[in-house]
Design a protein around this motif. Sequence first.
Motif, PDB file in Angstrom:
ATOM      1  N   ASP A 228     -10.165  -4.960   4.020  1.00 49.41           N
ATOM      2  CA  ASP A 228      -9.108  -3.965   4.485  1.00 49.41           C
ATOM      3  C   ASP A 228      -7.753  -4.786   4.145  1.00 49.41           C
ATOM      4  OD1 ASP A 228      -7.602  -1.739   4.820  1.00 49.41           O
ATOM      5  OD2 ASP A 228      -7.851  -1.772   6.875  1.00 49.41           O
ATOM      6  N   VAL A 229      -7.364  -4.957   2.786  1.00 43.47           N
ATOM      7  CA  VAL A 229      -6.354  -5.709   2.620  1.00 43.47           C
ATOM      8  C   VAL A 229      -5.282  -4.933   2.805  1.00 43.47           C
ATOM      9  CG1 VAL A 229      -6.027  -5.016   0.414  1.00 43.47           C
ATOM     10  CG2 VAL A 229      -5.187  -7.156   0.909  1.00 43.47           C
ATOM     11  N   GLN A 230      -5.268  -3.409   3.073  1.00 43.58           N
ATOM     12  CA  GLN A 230      -4.036  -2.484   2.993  1.00 43.58           C
ATOM     13  C   GLN A 230      -3.502  -2.905   4.607  1.00 43.58           C
ATOM     14  OE1 GLN A 230      -2.624  -1.526   0.550  1.00 43.58           O
ATOM     15  NE2 GLN A 230      -4.254  -2.123  -0.821  1.00 43.58           N
ATOM     16  N   CYS A 231      -4.487  -3.362   5.515  1.00 45.27           N
ATOM     17  CA  CYS A 231      -3.887  -3.249   6.741  1.00 45.27           C
ATOM     18  C   CYS A 231      -2.633  -4.134   7.049  1.00 45.27           C
ATOM     19  CB  CYS A 231      -4.694  -3.836   7.873  1.00 45.27           C
ATOM     20  SG  CYS A 231      -5.493  -5.374   7.986  1.00 45.27           S
ATOM     21  N   THR A 232      -2.399  -5.168   5.817  1.00 46.77           N
ATOM     22  CA  THR A 232      -1.248  -5.929   6.061  1.00 46.77           C
ATOM     23  C   THR A 232       0.085  -5.094   5.959  1.00 46.77           C
ATOM     24  OG1 THR A 232      -1.602  -6.253   3.345  1.00 46.77           O
ATOM     25  CG2 THR A 232      -2.389  -8.034   4.855  1.00 46.77           C
ATOM     26  N   SER A 233       0.055  -4.022   5.504  1.00 49.58           N
ATOM     27  CA  SER A 233       1.195  -3.027   5.657  1.00 49.58           C
ATOM     28  C   SER A 233       1.763  -3.095   6.974  1.00 49.58           C
ATOM     29  CB  SER A 233       0.889  -1.429   5.236  1.00 49.58           C
ATOM     30  OG  SER A 233      -0.030  -0.979   6.049  1.00 49.58           O
ATOM     31  N   LYS A 234       1.298  -3.573   7.892  1.00 52.56           N
ATOM     32  CA  LYS A 234       1.860  -3.647   9.480  1.00 52.56           C
ATOM     33  C   LYS A 234       2.961  -4.091   9.187  1.00 52.56           C
ATOM     34  CE  LYS A 234       0.590  -5.587  13.928  1.00 52.56           C
ATOM     35  NZ  LYS A 234       0.898  -4.243  14.841  1.00 52.56           N
ATOM     36  N   THR A 235       3.233  -5.407   8.395  1.00 55.83           N
ATOM     37  CA  THR A 235       4.368  -6.232   8.388  1.00 55.83           C
ATOM     38  C   THR A 235       4.781  -6.683   6.771  1.00 55.83           C
ATOM     39  OG1 THR A 235       2.795  -7.970   8.600  1.00 55.83           O
ATOM     40  CG2 THR A 235       3.973  -7.503  10.485  1.00 55.83           C
ATOM     41  N   ILE A 236       3.875  -6.356   5.782  1.00 50.15           N
ATOM     42  CA  ILE A 236       4.291  -6.645   4.340  1.00 50.15           C
ATOM     43  C   ILE A 236       3.469  -5.351   3.776  1.00 50.15           C
ATOM     44  CG2 ILE A 236       4.175  -8.009   2.247  1.00 50.15           C
ATOM     45  CD1 ILE A 236       4.029 -10.511   4.286  1.00 50.15           C
ATOM     46  N   ASN A 237       4.505  -4.605   2.934  1.00 48.40           N
ATOM     47  CA  ASN A 237       3.861  -3.620   1.885  1.00 48.40           C
ATOM     48  C   ASN A 237       3.745  -4.369   0.883  1.00 48.40           C
ATOM     49  OD1 ASN A 237       4.051  -1.057   3.680  1.00 48.40           O
ATOM     50  ND2 ASN A 237       6.537  -1.327   3.295  1.00 48.40           N
ATOM     51  N   HIS A 238       2.349  -3.902   0.146  1.00 50.70           N
ATOM     52  CA  HIS A 238       1.994  -4.558  -1.236  1.00 50.70           C
ATOM     53  C   HIS A 238       1.666  -5.939  -1.175  1.00 50.70           C
ATOM     54  CE1 HIS A 238       3.243  -0.415  -2.533  1.00 50.70           C
ATOM     55  NE2 HIS A 238       4.688  -0.883  -2.272  1.00 50.70           N
ATOM     56  N   PHE A 239       1.085  -6.516  -0.235  1.00 51.51           N
ATOM     57  CA  PHE A 239       0.902  -7.986   0.097  1.00 51.51           C
ATOM     58  C   PHE A 239      -0.089  -8.186  -0.871  1.00 51.51           C
ATOM     59  CE2 PHE A 239      -2.363 -10.832   1.503  1.00 51.51           C
ATOM     60  CZ  PHE A 239      -1.519 -12.143   1.893  1.00 51.51           C
ATOM     61  N   ASP A 240      -1.194  -7.473  -1.308  1.00 52.09           N
ATOM     62  CA  ASP A 240      -2.100  -7.962  -2.434  1.00 52.09           C
ATOM     63  C   ASP A 240      -1.324  -8.093  -3.748  1.00 52.09           C
ATOM     64  OD1 ASP A 240      -1.282  -5.085  -2.341  1.00 52.09           O
ATOM     65  OD2 ASP A 240      -3.189  -4.566  -3.253  1.00 52.09           O
ATOM     66  N   GLN A 241      -0.227  -7.348  -3.872  1.00 53.68           N
ATOM     67  CA  GLN A 241       0.643  -7.699  -5.330  1.00 53.68           C
ATOM     68  C   GLN A 241       1.323  -8.881  -5.081  1.00 53.68           C
ATOM     69  OE1 GLN A 241       2.819  -4.008  -6.449  1.00 53.68           O
ATOM     70  NE2 GLN A 241       0.932  -2.785  -5.814  1.00 53.68           N
ATOM     71  N   MET A 242       1.898  -9.143  -3.957  1.00 53.61           N
ATOM     72  CA  MET A 242       2.530 -10.515  -3.740  1.00 53.61           C
ATOM     73  C   MET A 242       1.663 -11.621  -3.898  1.00 53.61           C
ATOM     74  SD  MET A 242       5.146  -9.406  -0.575  1.00 53.61           S
ATOM     75  CE  MET A 242       6.078 -11.111  -0.676  1.00 53.61           C
ATOM     76  N   TRP A 243       0.685 -11.434  -3.423  1.00 51.58           N
ATOM     77  CA  TRP A 243      -0.443 -12.819  -3.243  1.00 51.58           C
ATOM     78  C   TRP A 243      -0.828 -13.000  -4.847  1.00 51.58           C
ATOM     79  CZ3 TRP A 243      -1.302 -16.070   0.305  1.00 51.58           C
ATOM     80  CH2 TRP A 243      -2.225 -16.938   0.075  1.00 51.58           C
ATOM     81  N   THR A 244      -0.952 -11.927  -5.703  1.00 52.68           N
ATOM     82  CA  THR A 244      -1.425 -12.068  -7.071  1.00 52.68           C
ATOM     83  C   THR A 244      -0.293 -12.708  -7.872  1.00 52.68           C
ATOM     84  OG1 THR A 244      -3.067 -10.311  -6.880  1.00 52.68           O
ATOM     85  CG2 THR A 244      -2.677 -11.129  -9.089  1.00 52.68           C
ATOM     86  N   THR A 245       0.923 -12.210  -7.619  1.00 49.93           N
ATOM     87  CA  THR A 245       2.144 -12.575  -8.309  1.00 49.93           C
ATOM     88  C   THR A 245       2.392 -13.943  -8.123  1.00 49.93           C
ATOM     89  OG1 THR A 245       3.216 -10.310  -8.435  1.00 49.93           O
ATOM     90  CG2 THR A 245       4.499 -12.230  -8.644  1.00 49.93           C
ATOM     91  N   MET A 246       2.191 -14.693  -6.847  1.00 54.12           N
ATOM     92  CA  MET A 246       2.339 -15.846  -6.503  1.00 54.12           C
ATOM     93  C   MET A 246       1.415 -16.861  -7.258  1.00 54.12           C
ATOM     94  SD  MET A 246       1.791 -17.791  -2.783  1.00 54.12           S
ATOM     95  CE  MET A 246      -0.110 -17.494  -3.002  1.00 54.12           C
ATOM     96  N   LEU A 247       0.178 -16.416  -7.370  1.00 55.92           N
ATOM     97  CA  LEU A 247      -0.663 -17.396  -7.915  1.00 55.92           C
ATOM     98  C   LEU A 247      -0.678 -17.384  -9.395  1.00 55.92           C
ATOM     99  CD1 LEU A 247      -4.012 -16.153  -5.932  1.00 55.92           C
ATOM    100  CD2 LEU A 247      -2.675 -18.124  -5.416  1.00 55.92           C
ATOM    101  N   GLU A 248       0.179 -16.544 -10.161  1.00 54.52           N
ATOM    102  CA  GLU A 248       0.086 -16.538 -11.573  1.00 54.52           C
ATOM    103  C   GLU A 248       1.473 -17.090 -11.895  1.00 54.52           C
ATOM    104  OE1 GLU A 248       0.001 -12.154 -12.349  1.00 54.52           O
ATOM    105  OE2 GLU A 248      -2.296 -12.119 -12.238  1.00 54.52           O
ATOM    106  N   ALA A 249       2.252 -17.520 -11.052  1.00 58.72           N
ATOM    107  CA  ALA A 249       3.568 -17.869 -11.408  1.00 58.72           C
ATOM    108  C   ALA A 249       3.588 -19.341 -11.657  1.00 58.72           C
ATOM    109  CB  ALA A 249       4.645 -17.820 -10.082  1.00 58.72           C
TER     110      ALA A 249
END
Length: 441
Positions: free
Chosen positions: A418-439
């Motif tokens: 359940d990656v979406q439970c990260t919305s407790k403190t960061i919305n769209h965490f999964d997108q931020m994580w993927t973007t970081m790895l591609e930078a």
Amino acid sequence: MSTDLTPTTTANEPWPTPVAPGPFRARVEVPGSKSETNRALLLAGLADGPSTITGALEARDTVLMRDALQGLGVRIEQTGSALRVTPPQRFTPAPEPIDCGLAGTVMRFVPPLAALAHGTTRFVGDPVASQRPLAPVLHGLRMLGASVDGDAIPCTVTGPERLDGREVTIDASGSSQFVSGLLLSGSRFPNGLLLRHHSPDGATIPSRPHIDMTVHMLRERGVQVTETEADHWQVLPGPVLALDQRIEPDLTSAAVFLAAAALTGSSTTVPGWPEETTQGGDHIRRILQQMGARTELVDSELTVTGTGVLKAVDVDLHEASELTPVVAALALFAEGTSVIRGVAHIRGHETNRLEALEAELGRVGGRVQQTPDGLRIEGCGLAADGLHAAQLLSYADHRLVHTAVLIGLLVPGCSVDDVQCTSKTINHFDQMWTTMLEARG
């Protein structure tokens, strides 16, 4: 507290955790501090006039706080990234139950404010919210003169025409939020507040930087609060001055992005890092240095660079226990045996975090053992020798997702339920994580 580690949410499809495709060079804009945002919102609601908050975190816990305050009569208007907060002439009981979700800041900070409203307010939350400790705050409200039904979520708080109490003694060894929750509203109690922490077994208060944050923010607003002796606070009655505030980045949430650089020989920069702060998340700088990463803070930008070396640590996280899930994931890949101490109280966080970390690190083949106040983790090195893919569980806990994604960087084939439970403190965490790895800089 129950130690049932059955996940509490399975509505989302498991998310395959990305494997690090190679060294990256990323700049990550971290959202505002949850701790600072919710304190600022509550203090603005208590103030003697309107004020504006900029840079506030927009996530589930802060939305719950906004909704709770509005239920008690506070007006909050949003224009772009700015929140204009207008306190009421007097607080009124919430007409509908206040939803606390799993937010400790909501369930522990708002009931003292609700005690200032003449009438009854009901507090509810997520199915497992009842497992989060709350009794010390409610006990304190009874000592002040409020009527309280229940010792956990769900509960009701009934404010009298006037709170006549002043002296409160509680056991705050389970959470610093018990102290902060009472201090935040203390100057609005007719007689102020004299608050003492006393634990029958001599246990200390965890996460003291969060109390420092509370006291600092109160003093900025003209509230006279002093720690008259160790674990004794006095708050004089008086107004809370309206103060415009810009929120710092959430340094604890930033830790997972910085840890990713240390694990993968990469570089992550977080802008807006304060030179001085009361956030416990700032401890991640020292921990990453101890483990072998390079850290550099220049012009309010913190850069962490992995060196290809990750050393075991023996670290007391009593002051910064929210970092435990990230440090545990790092320890899994370190050379040698790491010990995390001073965090027995996180068994009462969103889930029993020590038991959950033992289970999830063990699920991929890690050798982990709970201790009375923490974890002992035998590292397998950055080569991840002996580890294997698994579907990792979050238990609806955003910090356990941080553990899972760090493991997934070096262990192919993992997922988290359940990656979406990260919305407790960061919305769209999964997108931020993927973007970081591609930078690539």
